[in-house]
Design an enzyme around this catalytic site. Structure first.
Site, mmCIF file in Angstrom:
data_model
loop_
_atom_site.group_PDB
_atom_site.id
_atom_site.type_symbol
_atom_site.label_atom_id
_atom_site.label_comp_id
_atom_site.label_asym_id
_atom_site.label_seq_id
_atom_site.Cartn_x
_atom_site.Cartn_y
_atom_site.Cartn_z
ATOM 1 C CB CYS A 21 -29.905 42.469 139.129
ATOM 2 S SG CYS A 21 -28.767 41.050 139.280
ATOM 3 C CG LEU A 22 -24.011 44.474 137.498
ATOM 4 C CD1 LEU A 22 -22.718 44.419 137.927
ATOM 5 C CD2 LEU A 22 -24.120 45.701 136.315
ATOM 6 C CD GLN A 77 -24.743 38.980 140.090
ATOM 7 O OE1 GLN A 77 -24.317 39.787 141.076
ATOM 8 N NE2 GLN A 77 -25.429 39.893 139.385
ATOM 9 N N GLY A 131 -22.488 45.467 143.899
ATOM 10 C CA GLY A 131 -22.134 44.365 144.229
ATOM 11 C C GLY A 131 -22.130 43.497 143.369
ATOM 12 C CG HIS A 170 -29.618 42.727 145.117
ATOM 13 N ND1 HIS A 170 -30.580 42.982 144.025
ATOM 14 C CD2 HIS A 170 -28.699 42.058 144.168
ATOM 15 C CE1 HIS A 170 -30.307 42.860 142.862
ATOM 16 N NE2 HIS A 170 -29.232 42.354 142.936
ATOM 17 C CD GLU A 171 -24.881 41.995 145.191
ATOM 18 O OE1 GLU A 171 -24.601 40.889 144.607
ATOM 19 O OE2 GLU A 171 -25.341 43.138 144.703
ATOM 20 C CG HIS A 200 -27.380 37.517 142.859
ATOM 21 N ND1 HIS A 200 -27.871 37.290 141.964
ATOM 22 C CD2 HIS A 200 -26.966 38.789 143.352
ATOM 23 C CE1 HIS A 200 -28.124 38.196 141.276
ATOM 24 N NE2 HIS A 200 -27.722 39.250 141.871
HETATM 25 NI NI NI Z 1 -28.015 41.396 141.478
#
Ligand code: NI
Length: 191
Positions: A102-103, A54, A49, A144-145, A148
């Protein structure tokens, strides 16, 4: 379409609350082009995701997709889903321990307690209302998404810091046990 740069932990954009998207904005070329870029960037980085903050855009938009993901080989597949102005409501108070990465947090994973079932209400990219229930590992990805969008990263929710691990040490020491737990969660919740 453009593959965008992904903000890394420490950048203030990841710590602010993203704002709601208006119906007029959502119908416009700028936001539609942005959503294309968000999806392209998520796929390029093998993310499960990606949320707008981000990629340095403080709007309440995120994309999810899991299709035989090499970063998360044990994750059940999720068809491409774009959420605009999402609201998550837990169903019950049951939780499970999810090993997350996480990216925006390079080379770190940790155990995060997540609600096992939740109601997802949002608009899709065409402005249509979405209202469905997410369960299990997939519910963890939604949480999680959406975190953000409120300026939260998974590291904030790790209750036991001794679970932090690099990706290499995760594969070596934690993945086999976590795969067993994932199987049990999928067997129970169907995803
Ligand atoms: Ni993330």
């Amino acid at each position: 379409m453009t593959i965008r740069k992904i903000a890394q932990i420490g950048h203030p954009i990841l710590r602010q609350r993203a704002r709601e998207v208006t119906p007029e904005e959502l119908g416009g070329a700028e936001v539609q082009g942005f959503i294309d870029d968000l999806i392209e960037t998520m796929r390029d980085a093998n993310g499960a995701g990606l949320a707008a903050p981000q990629v340095y855009t403080p709007l309440r938009i995120c994309a999810l997709e899991v299709k035989d993901n090499p970063r998360y080989p044990y994750k059940p597949n999720i068809p491409l889903t774009v959420l605009v102005n999402p609201v998550l409501t837990p169903i019950g108070d049951e939780r499970f321990d999810n090993y997350e990465g996480c990216l925006s947090v390079p080379d770190l994973r940790g155990v995060v307690p997540r609600f096992a079932e939740l109601r997802v209400e949002a608009l899709d990219r065409d402005g249509h209302r979405l209202d469905f229930v997410a369960r299990g590992i997939t519910a963890g990805t939604y949480q999680h998404e959406c975190d953000h969008l409120d300026g939260r990263l998974f590291v904030d929710r790790v209750e036991d810091p001794s679970t932090f691990t690099t990706w290499k040490e995760f594969a070596r020491h934690h993945e086999p046990g976590f795969r067993d737990r994932v199987e049990a969660i999928v067997a129970r919740y169907g995803s």
